[in-house]
Scaffold this motif. Structure first.
Motif, short mmCIF file in Angstrom:
data_model
loop_
_atom_site.label_atom_id
_atom_site.label_comp_id
_atom_site.label_asym_id
_atom_site.label_seq_id
_atom_site.Cartn_x
_atom_site.Cartn_y
_atom_site.Cartn_z
N GLN A 97 30.54 34.99 36.40
CA GLN A 97 31.24 35.95 36.87
C GLN A 97 31.30 35.71 38.48
OE1 GLN A 97 29.81 39.88 35.37
NE2 GLN A 97 29.87 39.29 33.87
N ARG A 98 30.06 34.78 38.97
CA ARG A 98 30.52 35.31 40.11
C ARG A 98 31.29 34.28 40.94
NH1 ARG A 98 25.66 37.70 41.08
NH2 ARG A 98 23.50 37.12 39.56
N GLN A 99 31.56 34.55 42.17
CA GLN A 99 32.42 33.94 43.06
C GLN A 99 32.36 34.01 44.49
OE1 GLN A 99 36.21 32.96 41.86
NE2 GLN A 99 35.21 33.92 39.22
N PRO A 100 32.29 32.51 44.96
CA PRO A 100 32.40 32.24 46.29
C PRO A 100 32.87 33.20 46.92
CG PRO A 100 33.86 30.15 45.66
CD PRO A 100 34.07 31.65 44.69
N LEU A 101 31.31 33.45 48.23
CA LEU A 101 31.59 34.70 48.77
C LEU A 101 32.41 34.08 50.58
CD1 LEU A 101 28.26 36.44 49.73
CD2 LEU A 101 30.68 37.18 47.38
N ALA A 102 33.50 35.54 50.89
CA ALA A 102 34.10 35.37 52.43
C ALA A 102 32.80 34.76 53.78
CB ALA A 102 35.30 35.53 52.08
N VAL A 103 33.46 34.03 53.61
CA VAL A 103 32.25 33.83 54.99
C VAL A 103 33.10 33.95 56.23
CG1 VAL A 103 30.99 32.08 56.51
CG2 VAL A 103 29.97 32.42 53.75
N THR A 104 32.75 34.52 57.43
CA THR A 104 33.64 34.80 58.87
C THR A 104 32.68 34.07 59.83
OG1 THR A 104 34.02 36.94 57.95
CG2 THR A 104 34.06 36.03 60.40
N VAL A 105 33.30 32.28 60.28
CA VAL A 105 32.57 32.58 61.17
C VAL A 105 33.49 32.74 62.25
CG1 VAL A 105 32.83 29.86 62.39
CG2 VAL A 105 33.40 30.18 59.75
N SER A 106 32.64 33.04 63.72
CA SER A 106 32.92 33.60 65.06
C SER A 106 33.69 31.96 65.62
CB SER A 106 31.25 33.97 65.55
OG SER A 106 30.74 33.16 64.95
N GLY A 107 33.99 31.76 66.10
CA GLY A 107 34.28 30.92 67.00
C GLY A 107 35.36 30.43 66.76
N GLU A 108 36.39 29.47 67.26
CA GLU A 108 36.91 27.69 66.67
C GLU A 108 36.41 26.96 66.65
OE1 GLU A 108 40.56 27.85 68.64
OE2 GLU A 108 41.17 29.61 67.95
N ARG A 109 35.14 27.05 67.42
CA ARG A 109 34.32 25.93 67.56
C ARG A 109 33.08 26.53 67.78
NH1 ARG A 109 36.13 23.45 73.54
NH2 ARG A 109 35.44 25.25 74.29
N ARG A 110 32.37 25.79 67.00
CA ARG A 110 30.25 25.29 66.99
C ARG A 110 30.08 25.98 68.28
NH1 ARG A 110 27.75 24.66 62.62
NH2 ARG A 110 28.17 25.75 60.66
N SER A 111 30.43 25.34 69.41
CA SER A 111 29.87 24.75 70.64
C SER A 111 29.90 26.35 71.51
CB SER A 111 30.39 24.08 71.28
OG SER A 111 31.68 23.83 71.84
N ASP A 112 30.99 27.65 71.07
CA ASP A 112 31.69 28.44 71.63
C ASP A 112 30.00 29.57 71.57
OD1 ASP A 112 34.07 27.54 72.96
OD2 ASP A 112 34.81 28.37 70.82
N THR A 113 29.47 29.92 70.54
CA THR A 113 28.58 30.46 69.84
C THR A 113 26.91 29.83 70.18
OG1 THR A 113 29.11 29.90 67.22
CG2 THR A 113 30.44 32.03 68.85
N PHE A 114 26.75 28.32 70.09
CA PHE A 114 25.60 28.02 70.29
C PHE A 114 24.66 28.50 70.98
CE2 PHE A 114 22.31 24.74 71.20
CZ PHE A 114 22.17 24.76 69.38
N GLY A 115 23.34 28.87 70.15
CA GLY A 115 22.71 29.94 70.97
C GLY A 115 22.91 30.99 71.88
N LYS A 116 23.97 32.12 71.04
CA LYS A 116 24.11 33.08 72.00
C LYS A 116 22.93 34.04 71.41
CE LYS A 116 27.18 36.04 69.47
NZ LYS A 116 28.07 36.76 69.20
N ASN A 117 22.64 34.07 70.37
CA ASN A 117 20.68 34.92 69.88
C ASN A 117 20.00 34.35 70.58
OD1 ASN A 117 22.99 36.74 68.99
ND2 ASN A 117 22.88 36.09 66.80
N VAL A 118 20.07 32.88 71.63
CA VAL A 118 18.45 33.02 72.19
C VAL A 118 18.32 33.20 74.34
CG1 VAL A 118 17.65 30.58 72.61
CG2 VAL A 118 18.49 30.75 70.73
N PHE A 119 17.47 33.49 73.72
CA PHE A 119 17.46 33.80 75.46
C PHE A 119 16.79 32.45 76.11
CE2 PHE A 119 14.72 34.92 78.56
CZ PHE A 119 15.47 35.79 79.94
N ASN A 120 17.90 31.35 76.65
CA ASN A 120 18.13 30.29 76.73
C ASN A 120 18.19 30.24 78.28
OD1 ASN A 120 20.97 30.70 77.31
ND2 ASN A 120 21.40 29.64 75.28
N LEU A 121 18.17 29.24 78.73
CA LEU A 121 18.18 28.66 80.31
C LEU A 121 19.38 29.98 80.98
CD1 LEU A 121 17.62 24.79 80.80
CD2 LEU A 121 16.29 27.19 81.46
N ASP A 122 20.52 29.46 80.46
CA ASP A 122 21.67 30.40 80.79
C ASP A 122 20.73 32.15 80.69
OD1 ASP A 122 23.24 28.17 81.38
OD2 ASP A 122 24.36 28.21 79.33
N ALA A 123 20.34 32.10 79.86
CA ALA A 123 19.82 34.07 79.74
C ALA A 123 19.45 34.28 81.10
CB ALA A 123 20.02 33.83 78.57
#
Length: 729
Positions: A14-40
């Motif tokens: 009965q399982r079906q694939p779950l719909a996954v919402t991808v944030s942003g058109e490019r991975r680079s747009d959201t890369f490290g958004k939850n990291v206290f990195n140099l930019d932060a």
């Protein structure tokens, strides 16, 4: 159990694939958004303190208290803006998992008014209970104090679980008396030791080199099974692997799963955990089907080794949490299924300078190639010299099932360099002693010019080698899929650092004797090539012939963990780790004790689960089915049919009886062996007893259970079968 099995299969259908919402058109747009990195940091910290923090990180010096307070304030501001309400010191105790204790930013000031508070002191140090984590006798159970201490070289990040967000601060974990109780502290020490030794050697070739970074890319293999099927297999739930299960008619023999089309449910799962990993700054680049049915792999871009290990530990946690959402269970055990591919964690290791040079990549000029050979050959020499210690760094109860099995390197340590480099080393061995006249081209005459400018794809790969050179890095393929890579990398860093130090001493001695620097370097390298030749192997590491050849070469073959761990506490190993300030004598023996205890406990759990399943599920099922057959024979005879018509059924009844007897006898003997082993005081001897006398019964019990699986009617069999675990999704 049979009812549970079929209910689970109904759920899977009965399982079906779950719909996954991808944030942003490019991975680079959201890369490290939850990291206290140099930019932060730059956005939330005063410039003065930001510069001081970066200087401290680059120089490896302690962070001043004022800087720590500024960082803490900036972290709190950044984390709370993202919805975090708590913070935790995220550390890697010797359990193999990560650990955390959450504290709230919420506090009361001196007037009793509520505030959000996070001081530098809370950032720099916390105090978890050290007695409740493995310590190998360093701490008594009533002595609870231990400390976590901030690692500023690994950025803080935010984890969201069930809607709650927590600021996670990577830390080391030490006892009240100062001994390391984790994987990170020794890794950091080994990296510092390797850097110093590598910089000293680099000075022969480039005086501008001031720092050398160890880089690491960790490939992660794993299996996926549906959560309902997983829950219907008590052995998977309790041990991470299937203790029983007959091989399906179709396994991996057609090789049709490897790099095949990714199933829809799995693809949705991959997208989801990659999205989470991307937000946490984990640079995943690759996903694909692996060799075995429902086995997969993901791999990141290489990073600084300390960060790469942190990211891999975090990735495994993400994969498990996201799998639950998709009604999967991710299996990170090295050998969850017998007879098919096991899972590894291939560690791609290299060194690079602050001038942008990969020390394990040949260059375009002879001088660069000599530098490459210095680090390349010295690494091979280190592996040869400390092969047993390197083997011990990957030893575990779970990896024992994998090493030497399908698609896994053997327990014999060897190095693959490829035919091209093999011929270069042979040439160096033959020609390095040629006389040099004034005006001669040293590099040409010594064969250094024979190395081509581009080497990356000049040779084939060898997937059977535990330690293979792959063009510009070494790939340590024998590391287990569930392991913390710190253990293997700490050992590898230490042995290479030691060999680089010895290399420099030998070269300096020859220079003092009047030899030209380049000639002195080549002379030492030639001696290394000759003395370590036995560790180089270009053939099939899976073959039985290699075992015989390895023995003739004097190479060790230690397939079991208790014996492999002996290398950790040998005098040479203890001296090595103490010289490099990585482990004290106390810490080393404590880790030996912890690893042995871990082995004992895991085999003990497997033994108990196996006994329970065999006696309480398999035997009753077999007896019940046998009773049906007996009733059938009795009915046939009542109809006047002769023995010729009932002989096949009678033979089946007798075979079932033999297997039931074997199972019960072997389980009883296994339990008795366990009782005897538990009375042994010496931990090493007890581990050996579990390996040699308790585990020795596993295969015999399994063989009879798997035979019964083929005899008992499918509708009566209690355990989810391999064909269902591996092919129903």
């Amino acid at each position: 159990m049979a009812i549970l099995r079929f209910k689970a299969l109904e759920l899977v259908d009965q399982r079906q694939p779950l719909a996954v919402t991808v944030s942003g058109e490019r991975r680079s747009d959201t890369f490290g958004k939850n990291v206290f990195n140099l930019d932060a940091m730059r956005a939330t910290m005063p410039g003065e303190y930001f510069k001081k923090l970066q200087a401290a990180i680059k120089q490896g010096s302690p962070v001043e208290r004022s800087v720590a307070d500024a960082v803490a304030s900036a972290m709190k501001t950044w984390a709370m803006a993202k919805g975090a309400t708590h913070y935790t010191h995220w550390f890697q105790p010797l359990t193999g998992a990560t650990a955390e204790k959450h504290d709230s930013f919420f506090d009361l000031n001196s007037d009793g008014r509520p505030i959000e508070n996070f001081k530098g002191s809370a950032l720099v140090q916390q105090e978890p209970d050290a007695s409740s984590f493995p310590n190998g006798g360093i701490r008594n159970t009533f002595e609870a104090r231990g400390y976590t201490a901030w690692d500023p070289t690994s950025p803080a990040f935010i984890i969201e679980t069930a809607g709650a967000k927590t600021l996670c601060i990577p830390t080391i974990f030490v006892a009240y008396t100062g001994e390391a109780l984790d994987y990170k502290a020794p890794l950091l020490k080994s990296l510092a030791s390797l850097e110093k030794a590598a910089v000293d050697v680099c000075q022969y070739f480039d005086k501008d080199v001031q720092r050398v970074h160890t880089t690491l890319g960790i490939e992660q293999e794993y299996f996926l099974v549906d959560r309902a099927l997983y829950n219907a297999r008590p052995d998977l739930v309790m041990t991470g692997r299937t203790l029983f299960g007959h091989a399906p008619a179709k396994g991996q023999q057609l090789e049709d799963h490897y790099f095949g089309s990714i199933p829809a449910r799995v693809h949705a799962y991959m997208l989801d955990f990659e999205e989470e990993a991307n937000k946490l700054g984990i640079p995943l680049r690759t996903r694909h089907n692996e060799v075995a049915p429902h086995q997969f792999e993901c791999a990141p871009t290489f990073e600084d080794a300390n960060l790469a290990v942190d990211h891999n530990q975090l990735l495994m946690d993400i994969m498990e949490r996201v799998a639950d959402k998709h009604n999967f269970k991710v299996l990170l055990h090295e050998k969850p299924f017998a007879g098919v591919n096991g899972s590894g964690k291939h560690n791609n290791w290299a060194m690079s300078t602050d001038t942008g040079v990969n020390l394990l990549a040949p260059g375009r000029r002879p001088k660069e190639n000599l530098q490459f050979l210095a680090f390349f050959i010295t690494t091979i020499k280190a592996v040869h010299r400390y092969a047993d210690l390197l083997r011990s760094s990957i030893a575990s109860a779970s990896n024992d099932h994998r090493l030497g099995a399908n698609e896994a390197p053997p327990a014999i340590m060897s190095v693959f360099v490829g035919s091209m480099l093999d011929s270069v080393l042979d040439e160096l061995e033959r020609t390095a002693k040629v006389p040099l006249d004034k005006g001669d081209n040293i590099y040409l005459k010594l064969g250094i010019d024979k190395i081509p400018a581009i080497l990356l794809d000049n040779t084939d790969r060898n997937r059977t080698s535990p330690f293979a050179f792959t063009g510009n890095k070494f790939e340590f393929r024998a590391v287990g899929s569930s392991a913390n890579s710190s253990s293997a990398m700490t050992t590898l860093n230490a042995i290479v650092a030691e060999q680089l130090i010895d290399f420099k001493k030998s070269v300096d001695k020859l220079i003092e004797q009047g030899k030209k620097k380049e000639v002195a370097i080549v002379d030492v390298l030639r001696e290394y090539v000759i003395s370590s030749k036995s560790i180089r192997f270009e053939g099939n590491g899976y073959s039985d012939e290699w075992k015989d050849e390895a023995a003739a070469r004097g190479l060790s073959n230690v397939p079991t963990t208790p014996q492999a761990l002996d290398a950790i506490v040998e005098e040479e190993a203890a001296a090595l780790f103490e010289r490099h300030n990585i482990f004290s004598h106390v810490e080393l023996h404590a880790r030996h004790e912890i690893l042995l205890e871990d082995y004992i406990k895991k085999i003990q759990i497997e033994s108990r689960v196996m006994g329970d399943l065999a006696v309480n599920h398999i035997i009753p099922t077999a007896v019940a089915y046998q009773t049906k057959l007996i009733t059938n024979v009795r009915g046939l005879r009542e109809l006047g049919l002769d023995d010729e018509n009932t002989q096949v059924t009678l033979d089946t009844i007798k075979a079932i009886s033999r297997h039931i007897t074997t199972i019960k006898t072997q389980v009883d003997e296994m339990i008795n062996a366990r009782k005897v082993a538990n009375k042994i005081d010496d931990t090493r001897e007890r581990a050996v007893a579990y390996c040699d006398t308790v585990k020795a019964h596993f295969d015999t019990i399994r063989r009879s259970v798997d035979k019964l699986e083929l005899m008992v009617a499918d509708e009566d069999w209690p355990l989810v079968k391999y064909r269902e675990l591996l092919f129903r999704h």
